[in-house]
Write a protein that holds these residues in place. Structure first.
Motif, short mmCIF file in Angstrom:
data_model
loop_
_atom_site.label_atom_id
_atom_site.label_comp_id
_atom_site.label_asym_id
_atom_site.label_seq_id
_atom_site.Cartn_x
_atom_site.Cartn_y
_atom_site.Cartn_z
N ILE A 46 0.81 -1.24 -0.06
CA ILE A 46 0.15 -0.04 0.21
C ILE A 46 0.92 1.20 -0.05
O ILE A 46 1.75 1.42 0.88
N SER A 47 0.90 2.03 -0.94
CA SER A 47 1.61 3.33 -1.23
C SER A 47 0.91 4.59 -1.13
O SER A 47 -0.12 4.80 -1.39
N VAL A 48 1.54 5.54 -0.42
CA VAL A 48 1.04 6.83 -0.07
C VAL A 48 1.15 7.74 -1.25
O VAL A 48 0.53 8.71 -1.27
N ASP A 49 2.05 7.08 -2.28
CA ASP A 49 2.29 7.78 -3.44
C ASP A 49 1.48 7.18 -4.48
O ASP A 49 1.32 5.87 -4.30
N ARG A 50 1.01 7.67 -5.38
CA ARG A 50 0.21 7.09 -6.71
C ARG A 50 1.34 6.10 -7.69
O ARG A 50 2.28 6.74 -8.20
N GLN A 51 1.23 5.13 -7.34
CA GLN A 51 2.08 4.08 -8.07
C GLN A 51 1.54 2.68 -8.84
O GLN A 51 0.65 2.26 -8.12
N THR A 52 1.78 2.58 -9.80
CA THR A 52 1.17 1.36 -10.54
C THR A 52 1.70 -0.05 -9.77
O THR A 52 2.70 0.10 -9.26
N GLY A 53 0.96 -1.01 -9.78
CA GLY A 53 1.37 -2.26 -8.97
C GLY A 53 1.04 -2.24 -7.28
O GLY A 53 1.62 -3.17 -6.82
N THR A 54 0.55 -1.03 -6.92
CA THR A 54 0.20 -1.04 -5.69
C THR A 54 -1.02 -0.62 -5.32
O THR A 54 -1.77 0.03 -6.05
N VAL A 55 -1.48 -0.66 -3.87
CA VAL A 55 -2.76 -0.22 -3.79
C VAL A 55 -2.64 1.16 -2.98
O VAL A 55 -1.61 1.36 -2.24
N GLU A 56 -3.32 2.19 -3.58
CA GLU A 56 -3.30 3.52 -3.26
C GLU A 56 -3.80 3.58 -1.84
O GLU A 56 -5.10 3.50 -1.38
#
Length: 544
Positions: A153-163
């Motif tokens: 889970i990422s606090v930054d917008r990144q493909t391949g992660t849960v936002e």
């Protein structure tokens, strides 16, 4: 809560533990205050330019509830481990609170960790999810054998992660918090690894309640009107999390956060000035770096009420510097990842002495014991030990029953730290078992030597270790980081040796002095003397 009393004796006499049958850290540090005053500020994020960002207890309650629902939607269940790899930020607090509310186990990790260190801790904890940022995901992407079960889970917008934000926005701000008891697991904090592989110390929800007397004692009966907390310590460390962040939120005291990862003394003073910080938790390494700033009271308009310090030995020189240059008495306190804030100082009660940690915090039974677990007389060196049961004590090491068993001798939890108790009851830290130097029959603690060396005007940081010697068993070797305006030389090395001889003892002076650019430090700012001892051992072997 500590009752306010005029003397240490009265305080110790009147204190009683009151541990409820049901307790949840997440509810205690957000919902309790949100129900009283939803608009009350709980977090203030420092920005070098402009006004700080703020978060209220009401928003913390709602956003942590939504994130708890989001974690549950990913399949995270009570008892599952959720790692956090984030700097000081609102998101870090929201994630912590949500994990506790869900009944899951928070595993805080330092952003300074590299891929190998992260891989070890993620695998050892069996983490089900990790909340991080772009820098963290880049490190995680280098770990090849984590499997497919870890949700990132990422606090930054990144493909391949849960936002992170999408998980909050897409879920309800209503959540039925887990009905946890004080012994239900809440967090797993890995030991710093100064003496071996890090171990996951598992703590129950009661760990927060267990910290409260020590934090109130060291911060002179916090909360007081106008109190405001700040620490440069990483919230991934027990010091940042449990010596500052969570107790302050529990007391309803706002906490200042800062995105800075590398400590800068001038920036630290600027933060304390601009944010009107009243209560600072400053580890000894940070305080020694603050000493490099000339005339701080002339340059900065500070409003400090209390300074607490822990994590390693503070030392006499830094204690006296703060009194002289800041007009403050630093309240040193002591504990470990496994059992924290059990010894402390409190200037308001006169429980303070240069070079001493302090006395047992009310509610904790702490003693100096010998190898058989017997208390030793005042003035006799021994091992610092804490008696169980104790609310602040860990539940055990994760998946390591043998290491947990070895940590205890009867009902004494052995710290592995050597100390001496004075006739008045003050405890002085002598050194880790592995750090004590044996030279010509003397047992020498490195902390006193390091403290003496950092009192020299040319020295920024110092570390002392034992180097093997065929005649003396070991000699004292000092590794020195100089202040920017000073230059290494044979003359300066000799001057430092004489400095220690004259101020401490002829048997404690460093027979070898080496100037280095930096010292190996843990993410919590402790010197990794093990690495320096290994370095000295290699030097001895190569010289043969």
């Amino acid at each position: 809560m500590l009752p306010i009393r005029d003397t240490y004796e009265e305080l110790t006499r009147d204190f009683r533990w009151k541990i409820p049958g049901r307790f949840n850290i997440g509810v205690a540090v957000s919902d309790v205050w949100a129900e009283r005053d939803a608009g009350r500020e709980c977090l203030m994020h420092y920005r070098p330019e402009g006004d700080p960002d703020t978060l209220t207890y009401g928003r913390l309650r709602d956003r942590s509830n939504a994130f708890a629902n989001g974690l549950a939607s990913l399949g995270v269940k009570p008892g599952d481990r959720v790692a956090l790899l984030l700097p000081q930020s609102f998101a870090t607090v929201i994630a912590h609170v949500a994990i506790y509310k869900l009944g899951a186990v928070a595993v805080p990790l330092a952003l300074l960790f590299g891929p190998d260190a992260l891989a070890y801790r993620l695998k050892a904890s069996g983490a089900r999810a990790i909340v991080t940022n772009r820098a963290g995901t880049e490190k995680i992407s280098q770990i090849t054998d984590l499997g497919d079960d870890l949700d990132v889970i990422s606090v930054d917008r990144q493909t391949g992660t849960v936002e992170f934000e999408a998980l909050i926005d897409g879920n309800s701000p209503e959540f039925d918090c887990a009905d946890t008891g004080p012994d239900d697991p809440a967090m797993m904090i890995f030991t710093s690894g100064t003496t071996g592989l890090p171990k996951g110390a598992l703590h129950g929800h009661r760990v927060l309640l267990g910290h409260l007397p020590g934090i109130q004692f060291a911060h002179e009966f916090v909360p007081q009107p106008g109190d405001l907390f700040w620490t440069p310590a990483d919230w991934a460390w027990a010091g940042g999390l449990l010596n500052a962040l969570l107790p302050a939120l529990y007391f309803g005291v706002p906490v200042v956060s800062s995105a800075a990862q590398k400590f800068d003394p001038v920036t630290a003073f600027e933060i304390m000035e601009r944010m009107r910080v009243r209560n600072a938790f400053l580890p000894p390494t940070a305080l020694r770096m603050l000493r490099t700033v000339d005339r701080p009271r002339e340059r900065f308009d500070l409003d400090l009420r209390s300074i607490g310090s822990a994590g390693e030995s503070l030392g006499r020189e830094t204690y006296l510097w703060a009194q002289r240059e800041l007009g403050m008495t630093i309240n040193e306190f002591y504990g470990q990842t496994e059992c924290n804030a059990v010894l402390a100082s409190c200037g308001r009660l006169g429980v303070t002495r240069a070079g001493a940690i302090g006395m047992p915090v009310p509610g904790h039974q702490v003693a100096i014991v010998d190898e058989q677990g017997r208390e030793v007389p005042a003035g006799t060196p021994g091992q610092i030990a804490v008696k169980r049961p104790n609310p602040v004590m860990f539940l055990g090491y994760w998946n390591n029953e043998e290491a947990t068993r070895r940590k205890f001798l009867g009902d004494w939890m052995l710290t592995g730290d050597q100390g001496i108790r004075s006739a008045e009851g003050y405890v002085e830290f002598f050194g880790r078992d592995d750090d004590v130097i044996t030279s010509a029959g003397y047992r020498i603690g490195p902390g006193e030597i390091e403290d003496c060396l950092t009192g020299h005007p040319a020295v920024a940081l110092a570390a002392a270790v034992g180097k093997p010697d065929p005649v003396r068993t070991e000699i004292v070797k000092a590794y020195i980081v100089l202040k920017p305006e000073s230059k290494p030389s044979h003359a300066l090395a000799g001057e430092l040796q004489d400095w220690v001889k004259l101020r401490l003892s002829a048997h404690e002076y460093p027979r070898e002095v080496e100037f280095v650019r930096s010292l190996p430090l843990t993410t919590t700012g402790k010197v990794i003397r093990r690495e320096l001892r290994d370095r000295a051992l290699r030097e001895t072997r190569s010289a043969r």
